[in-house]
Design an enzyme around this catalytic site. Structure first.
Site, PDB file in Angstrom:
ATOM      1  N   HIS A 267       0.836  -1.203   0.000  1.00 59.20           N
ATOM      2  CA  HIS A 267       0.000   0.000   0.000  1.00 59.20           C
ATOM      3  C   HIS A 267       0.869   1.251   0.000  1.00 59.20           C
ATOM      4  CE1 HIS A 267      -3.736  -2.138   1.899  1.00 59.20           C
ATOM      5  NE2 HIS A 267      -3.693  -2.252   0.588  1.00 59.20           N
ATOM      6  N   TYR A 276      -8.170  -2.373   7.956  1.00 60.11           N
ATOM      7  CA  TYR A 276      -8.116  -3.675   8.625  1.00 60.11           C
ATOM      8  C   TYR A 276      -8.136  -3.544  10.143  1.00 60.11           C
ATOM      9  CZ  TYR A 276      -7.059  -5.359   3.972  1.00 60.11           C
ATOM     10  OH  TYR A 276      -7.137  -5.646   2.634  1.00 60.11           O
TER      11      TYR A 276
END
Length: 295
Positions: A267, A276
């Site tokens: 990312h 998450y």
């Protein structure tokens, strides 16, 4: 207009390093807007106004596009005009001030650890196809790679001795990801007893192959995952990206720090990984409500 679209595509290829899939989606969205311009008898991109952009947004809503699709289409056109301004083809960006619809924040779907264990044990590895399927599932869970990244893995990207995988991600950015003993064992079995039998007369460097011996595609991986679920006796639809979600969620649940997970996932921004943490919080709340006597 087609000339300018071609210039935009070259910019996406050369400067942005976007994948062919992403470029195809951008091209389709711009061409849809060109059709709208013809309907409105607007024959020059310079003549498109903010009101025209608002009218196009209204049309998309009228065609019952999902909010996510509307947001993508408007974002593509905003990028297209930003490029045209940079190259001095137009003087203003009519999509710059268009308000995008608020998207619902959906938490990523993932497998619980017990569910994945069940899937691993449900695969019959007595033939080359089964050996490939287990190696595919183990490696994707061990590394959290995207489906397209998995389809692009070459034999030279796998270091079996060090248990490290070289992954080429979005924008052709590369990163190294370690994998564990279970994935290494499944890979070795596939490479020694499965891949060559599937390859037949083909000769190419890609790691995962289909039953014809040609490189496994993204669609092929999606099909394999659904078949694994069906053969395990489950009756719900899955997508391979759930394995990536599971990888990140399980790491965080077991104490991994956010920056490490960000690097492993590839990312660019920490905000992409932070989703998450919401998953782990939801899990904590669920466990609390189930087990605390005064929940």
């Amino acid at each position: 207009m087609n000339f300018l679209l071609q210039k935009f595509i070259e910019y996406l290829q050369i400067e942005k390093n976007y994948s062919q899939y992403t470029i195809g989606a951008y091209k389709h969205d711009v061409q849809d807007f060109f059709m709208f311009m013809n309907e409105q008898e607007i024959h020059n991109l310079q003549l498109v106004t903010y009101q025209d952009a608002r009218l196009y947004l209204t049309k998309l809503y009228g065609q019952r596009y999902a909010k996510k699709s509307v947001t993508r289409k408007i974002s593509v056109l905003r990028s297209f005009y930003k490029f045209l301004m940079r190259e001095s083809y137009v003087k203003s960006n009519p999509f710059a001030q268009v308000t995008l619809p608020k998207l619902e924040k959906r938490l990523p779907e993932f497998f619980y650890e017990q569910e994945l264990e069940f899937l691993f044990h449900s695969i019959d590895t007595s033939d080359p196809v089964g050996k490939r399927d287990l190696a595919l599932l183990e490696l994707m869970y061990a590394t959290g790679i995207r489906v397209a990244e998995c389809a692009g893995i070459r034999l030279s990207d796998v270091d079996e001795q060090l248990s490290v995988l070289l992954v080429t991600g979005k924008g052709k950015k590369q990163r190294y990801i370690p994998f564990g003993s279970m994935a290494r064992k499944a890979l070795q079995d596939y490479l020694q007893n499965g891949r060559q039998k599937l390859m037949k007369k083909h000769n190419h460097p890609f790691l995962f192959v289909n039953q014809r011996g040609t490189p496994l595609t993204v669609r092929g991986i999606q099909y394999i995952f659904q078949r694994i679920i069906d053969q395990a006796g489950e009756n719900y639809h899955v997508h391979p990206h759930m394995i990536r979600h599971s990888f990140a969620t399980h790491l965080l649940n077991n104490g991994a720090d956010l920056r490490t997970v960000q690097e492993l996932l590839g990312h660019s921004h920490l905000s992409s990984t932070q989703v998450y943490t919401h998953v782990t919080k939801e899990r904590l709340k669920k466990v609390y409500s189930q087990h605390h006597p005064r929940a």
